[in-house]
Scaffold this active site. Structure first.
Site, PDB file in Angstrom:
ATOM      1  N   ARG A 223       0.852  -1.186   0.000  1.00 38.55           N
ATOM      2  CA  ARG A 223       0.000   0.000   0.000  1.00 38.55           C
ATOM      3  C   ARG A 223       0.889   1.237   0.000  1.00 38.55           C
ATOM      4  O   ARG A 223       1.939   1.273   0.662  1.00 38.55           O
ATOM      5  CB  ARG A 223      -0.887   0.033   1.260  1.00 38.55           C
ATOM      6  CG  ARG A 223      -2.092  -0.888   1.184  1.00 38.55           C
ATOM      7  CD  ARG A 223      -3.092  -0.408   0.130  1.00 38.55           C
ATOM      8  NE  ARG A 223      -4.274  -1.227  -0.004  1.00 38.55           N
ATOM      9  CZ  ARG A 223      -4.451  -2.192  -0.906  1.00 38.55           C
ATOM     10  NH1 ARG A 223      -3.499  -2.500  -1.763  1.00 38.55           N
ATOM     11  NH2 ARG A 223      -5.593  -2.855  -0.978  1.00 38.55           N
ATOM     12  N   HIS A 275      -0.426  -0.223  -9.844  1.00 41.12           N
ATOM     13  CA  HIS A 275      -1.220  -1.071  -8.923  1.00 41.12           C
ATOM     14  C   HIS A 275      -1.746  -2.319  -9.648  1.00 41.12           C
ATOM     15  O   HIS A 275      -2.949  -2.550  -9.738  1.00 41.12           O
ATOM     16  CB  HIS A 275      -2.384  -0.265  -8.317  1.00 41.12           C
ATOM     17  CG  HIS A 275      -2.931  -0.890  -7.058  1.00 41.12           C
ATOM     18  ND1 HIS A 275      -3.408  -0.152  -6.004  1.00 41.12           N
ATOM     19  CD2 HIS A 275      -3.073  -2.187  -6.676  1.00 41.12           C
ATOM     20  CE1 HIS A 275      -3.833  -0.960  -5.036  1.00 41.12           C
ATOM     21  NE2 HIS A 275      -3.631  -2.214  -5.432  1.00 41.12           N
TER      22      HIS A 275
HETATM   23  C1  OXD Z   1      -5.818  -5.972  -2.967  1.00 45.67           C
HETATM   24  C2  OXD Z   1      -5.199  -5.190  -4.062  1.00 45.67           C
HETATM   25  O1  OXD Z   1      -5.887  -5.492  -1.841  1.00 45.67           O
HETATM   26  O2  OXD Z   1      -5.144  -5.701  -5.208  1.00 45.67           O
HETATM   27  O3  OXD Z   1      -6.286  -7.098  -3.222  1.00 45.67           O
HETATM   28  O4  OXD Z   1      -4.759  -4.061  -3.847  1.00 45.67           O
END
Ligand code: OXD
Length: 311
Positions: A223, A275
């Site tokens: 994250r 991402h």
């Molecule tokens: C998840 C993502 O949390 O892909 O699955 O970010």
């Protein structure tokens, strides 16, 4: 039973769920508002707030991803409806591939060859034994644990860290604040797979980045909130003044999409990916979703998300 699905390619999920549960009404969030009312379950990923707010008799929410940070911040999320999230469901393998790519990038000097190529420089770099290349994995949940094991099986020396003690075969596990400092001092590549919570915000700040050995690299498929981006940029330095760190492979950011004026895009020692490290794979995840629905319906006890802890 009425289920509303919201995720990219929702119609494929709708078809798979309808096939597995022929007695259920499965709709996507594109269905007319009046048909979406009174759903029993939401199976969702980054759903708009209205989808949650318009429901009155939900029995459960299934988060179609591993991280629940987005869901927990969605206005109107009911506080009395149990939430479950996907655990691994094929994402561990995708995340392990991404992490291995990042580790190999630095371990096999691909960053240096990229630079050398610009000067037509033919200069093989030394290769140390894999077992001499230590990799740190922060976060040893279902996915982090899978990644740590996969890297260990690939031959690297793996050190893992979690807030509370964990044991993983072949992985040297650390925990707590002291354990984090100990791990950071020893790893050449650091992978961050922690959830986005109050406790993990900027866990890699300037002080912690400085604890990594000089020339270490950072790989973040977890994250964006885990890393203080300005501190990372400072630690990476620039062409005139090389920094403490060698490079970074980043999939997640404080703001997504990464703003076009972010200096991370242009930094020669940073690779930016959008991402994409571990998109939820339908075929692996669908069985888990179905088993959650059966468990909800039969009143079976489920391991649910703790909104206070943030995961
Ligand atoms: C998840 C993502 O949390 O892909 O699955 O970010």
């Amino acid at each position: 039973m009425k289920i509303i699905v919201h995720i990219d390619e929702a119609t494929q999920w709708q078809e798979a769920l309808s096939q597995a549960l022929p007695q259920a009404t499965v709709l996507t969030s594109e269905a007319p508002a009046e048909e979406r009312q009174q759903a029993d379950y939401l199976a969702i990923w980054k759903a708009p707030a209205h989808l949650l707010q318009e429901q009155t008799q939900l029995k459960g929410i299934i988060n179609l991803g591993a991280g629940v940070d987005y869901l927990l911040k969605t206005p109107g999320l009911p506080s009395d409806v149990p939430i479950v999230k996907l655990r691994d469901a094929g994402m561990g393998e995708l995340m392990a591939d991404y992490a291995l790519y990042g580790v190999l990038h630095f371990y096999r000097s691909m960053d240096r060859y990229r630079e050398q190529q610009q000067n037509a420089s033919w200069q093989p770099q030394a290769v140390v034994e894999k077992s001499q290349w230590s990799v740190g994995v922060l976060g040893l949940g279902a996915i982090g644990g899978f990644v740590a094991s996969a890297l260990q099986q690939a031959g690297f020396q793996v050190l893992g860290w979690s807030r509370s003690p964990k044991q993983i075969s072949g992985v040297h596990c650390f925990h707590g604040d002291g354990g984090l400092t100990e791990l950071l001092g020893q790893v050449q590549s650091l992978i961050t797979i922690l959830p986005d919570t109050e406790a993990t915000k900027h866990i890699l700040n300037a002080e912690r980045l400085a604890q990594l050995p000089k020339g270490a690299s950072v790989i973040n498929p977890g994250r964006g909130s885990l890393i203080d981006e300005q501190a990372l940029l400072d630690a990476l330095g620039n062409a005139e003044q090389p920094g403490h760190l060698r490079g970074a492979l980043l999939d997640v950011f404080q703001e997504e999409p990464l703003p076009t004026n972010s200096p991370l895009w242009q930094h020669p020692n940073v690779i930016v990916t959008p991402h994409m490290a571990a998109p939820t794979p339908l075929n692996d995840a669908i069985d888990q979703v179905i088993s959650y629905l059966h468990a909800f319906e039969s009143g079976e006890k489920l391991s649910t998300v703790n909104p206070d802890a943030g995961y």
